[in-house]
Write a protein that holds these residues in place. Structure first.
Motif, short mmCIF file in Angstrom:
data_model
loop_
_atom_site.label_atom_id
_atom_site.label_comp_id
_atom_site.label_asym_id
_atom_site.label_seq_id
_atom_site.Cartn_x
_atom_site.Cartn_y
_atom_site.Cartn_z
N GLY A 30 0.72 -1.10 0.11
CA GLY A 30 -0.20 -0.22 0.03
C GLY A 30 0.92 1.20 0.05
N GLN A 31 1.92 1.31 0.83
CA GLN A 31 2.81 2.47 0.85
C GLN A 31 3.48 2.76 -0.41
OE1 GLN A 31 3.35 4.50 3.23
NE2 GLN A 31 4.78 5.73 1.82
N PHE A 32 4.02 1.78 -1.05
CA PHE A 32 4.47 1.81 -2.52
C PHE A 32 3.56 2.14 -3.46
CE2 PHE A 32 7.85 -1.12 -0.51
CZ PHE A 32 8.80 -0.16 -0.15
N ALA A 33 2.36 1.77 -3.30
CA ALA A 33 1.35 2.08 -4.33
C ALA A 33 1.01 3.64 -4.19
CB ALA A 33 -0.18 1.36 -4.30
N HIS A 34 0.90 4.06 -2.94
CA HIS A 34 0.64 5.48 -2.69
C HIS A 34 1.84 6.12 -3.24
CE1 HIS A 34 -0.76 9.24 -0.63
NE2 HIS A 34 0.33 9.07 -0.12
N MET A 35 2.97 5.71 -2.97
CA MET A 35 4.27 6.47 -3.55
C MET A 35 4.14 6.67 -5.08
SD MET A 35 8.09 5.39 -3.75
CE MET A 35 7.63 4.34 -4.97
N ALA A 36 4.03 5.84 -5.75
CA ALA A 36 3.45 5.71 -7.07
C ALA A 36 2.45 6.72 -7.60
CB ALA A 36 3.33 4.52 -7.61
N GLN A 37 1.50 6.79 -6.75
CA GLN A 37 0.50 7.94 -7.15
C GLN A 37 0.78 9.48 -6.95
OE1 GLN A 37 -2.94 6.62 -4.89
NE2 GLN A 37 -3.52 5.08 -6.67
N GLU A 38 1.53 9.41 -5.66
CA GLU A 38 1.89 10.64 -5.18
C GLU A 38 3.17 11.48 -6.15
OE1 GLU A 38 0.34 12.96 -3.03
OE2 GLU A 38 -0.99 11.43 -3.03
N SER A 39 4.03 10.36 -6.53
CA SER A 39 5.25 10.73 -7.41
C SER A 39 5.41 9.81 -8.56
CB SER A 39 6.55 10.58 -6.66
OG SER A 39 6.58 11.20 -5.35
#
Length: 157
Positions: A30-39
């Motif tokens: 979830g954290q890495f998916a969020h990172m991909a969306q944000e950056s």
């Protein structure tokens, strides 16, 4: 006293295993998916970082299961046997795999980082992992020697 320590350690091992499973299946992906969306410029890192985190945590889970098995051998007074050596070998291999992946990440980040903070932190983890791995090799040799001495003593008695 040993019975209490083994029971307490088992409770902590179960809690650690459950926490690692939660991190492995929900938190890091979830954290890495969020990172991909944000950056979006770092979106390509989502799956490599997820795979890295899952494998690293899997290595820790192997250490936890192996420790559980070693505790069973301690409780049964069979720690100085070939079965114990096999579980210690599993720990050594898990630490080696985790260290090699961490070292590869250190090299990849170290050559591309703008800020020295992350490579320095990774270097500390690489050194710590090397210490743990070498310590496990020494402890494995001590176990081998103790197993040999115990079997020699049993042959004499």
């Amino acid at each position: 006293m040993t019975h209490f320590a083994v029971a307490a350690l088992r409770i902590l091992l179960v809690a650690a295993f459950a926490l690692l499973l939660l991190l492995q299946t929900m938190s890091f992906p979830g954290q890495f998916a969020h990172m991909a969306q944000e950056s979006p410029e770092r979106a390509y890192l989502q799956w490599p970082l997820t795979a890295f985190a899952v494998v690293e945590l899997l290595c820790v889970q192997v250490v936890i299961v192996s420790t559980w098995k070693l505790l069973t051998l301690v409780r049964r007074d069979r720690i100085f046997s070939g079965a114990a050596t096999a579980w210690v070998d599993a720990i050594v291999w898990a630490v080696l795999v985790a260290w090699a992946l961490l070292f590869a990440l250190f090299l990849a980040v170290g050559f591309t980082a703008d800020d020295p903070g992350v490579p320095l932190m990774l270097f500390v983890f690489v050194v710590g992992g090397a210490v743990i791995g070498l310590l496990m090799l020494v402890l494995r040799e001590l176990l081998r020697q103790a197993t040999t001495l115990r079997s020699d003593m049993e042959a004499v008695i």
